[in-house]
Design an enzyme around this catalytic site. Structure first.
Site, PDB file in Angstrom:
ATOM      1  CB  ILE A   1      -0.926   8.752   3.527  1.00 41.84           C
ATOM      2  CG1 ILE A   1       0.524   8.307   3.264  1.00 41.84           C
ATOM      3  CG2 ILE A   1      -1.100  10.242   3.188  1.00 41.84           C
ATOM      4  CD1 ILE A   1       0.974   8.401   1.821  1.00 41.84           C
TER       5      ILE A   1
ATOM      6  CG  HIS B   1      -9.698   2.631   7.694  1.00 46.43           C
ATOM      7  ND1 HIS B   1     -10.349   2.761   6.503  1.00 46.43           N
ATOM      8  CD2 HIS B   1      -8.661   1.816   7.450  1.00 46.43           C
ATOM      9  CE1 HIS B   1      -9.737   2.040   5.587  1.00 46.43           C
ATOM     10  NE2 HIS B   1      -8.693   1.469   6.123  1.00 46.43           N
TER      11      HIS B   1
ATOM     12  CG  PHE C   1      -2.167   0.732   1.123  1.00 42.11           C
ATOM     13  CD1 PHE C   1      -3.363   0.053   0.948  1.00 42.11           C
ATOM     14  CD2 PHE C   1      -2.195   2.112   1.178  1.00 42.11           C
ATOM     15  CE1 PHE C   1      -4.566   0.737   0.845  1.00 42.11           C
ATOM     16  CE2 PHE C   1      -3.387   2.804   1.066  1.00 42.11           C
ATOM     17  CZ  PHE C   1      -4.578   2.115   0.905  1.00 42.11           C
TER      18      PHE C   1
END
Ligand code: INI
Length: 152
Positions: free
Chosen positions: A80, A86, A22
């Site tokens: 980030i 969340h 990610f």
């Protein structure tokens, strides 16, 4: 008085890097910095492994499995805020998970995770203005391997 202050000299230990896919454009820079620093500290390529996870949240379980194969595990991710509602959940569970794996296994598990408010802030910490979090994580890992060896 006993004072334990260990060096950054590598002693042939094995290092497992866990890196999140990610925000890969950031985590790839963390990984490059981390591997480069381990090599500069004298760790051989044969003693470095790299394992990719989908996101930061999956790092603690992966790190736990890797503690059986390595003398230290280095966790790299970029969380980030701008991109997720969340953020707080992912970042706090990742930090808590990494800490609890290290405490449960007594293997150093290094927190090389960037938590940033914006992509720009993350870039600053991944090899530009504010250094490279992967590089500093590599130094912490070598130091902690030596410290644990001394204290055990
Ligand atoms: N994972 C990250 O590593 N960084 C992030 O910024 C992030 N955001 O923004 O959501 C993120 N989410 C994915 C999460 O880590 C898990 O992979 C996912 O929830 C599946 O369990």
């Amino acid at each position: 008085m006993n004072e334990y202050r260990v060096s950054l000299v590598n002693t042939g230990a094995k290092f497992a890097i866990v890196v999140s896919r990610f925000n890969e454009f950031i985590t790839k820079s963390l990984l490059d910095g981390c591997v480069d620093e381990l090599l500069r500290l004298g760790v051989s390529k044969d003693n470095i492994s790299i394992t990719w996870t989908p996101g930061a949240f999956e790092i603690p379980l992966t790190a736990k499995l890797l503690t059986k194969k390595a003398d230290a595990v280095i966790c790299l991710a970029a969380i980030i805020r701008g991109e997720t509602p969340h953020f707080d959940f992912v970042s706090s569970e990742t930090a808590k998970g990494i800490a609890s794996v290290s405490l449960a296994t007594e293997v150093p598990v290094i927190y090389g995770v960037i938590t940033a408010d914006s992509v720009d802030q993350a870039i600053d910490r991944a090899g530009s203005k504010a250094g490279n979090r992967g590089r500093s994580a590599a130094r912490s890992a070598v130091e902690m391997v030596n410290l644990v060896e001394k204290l055990k």
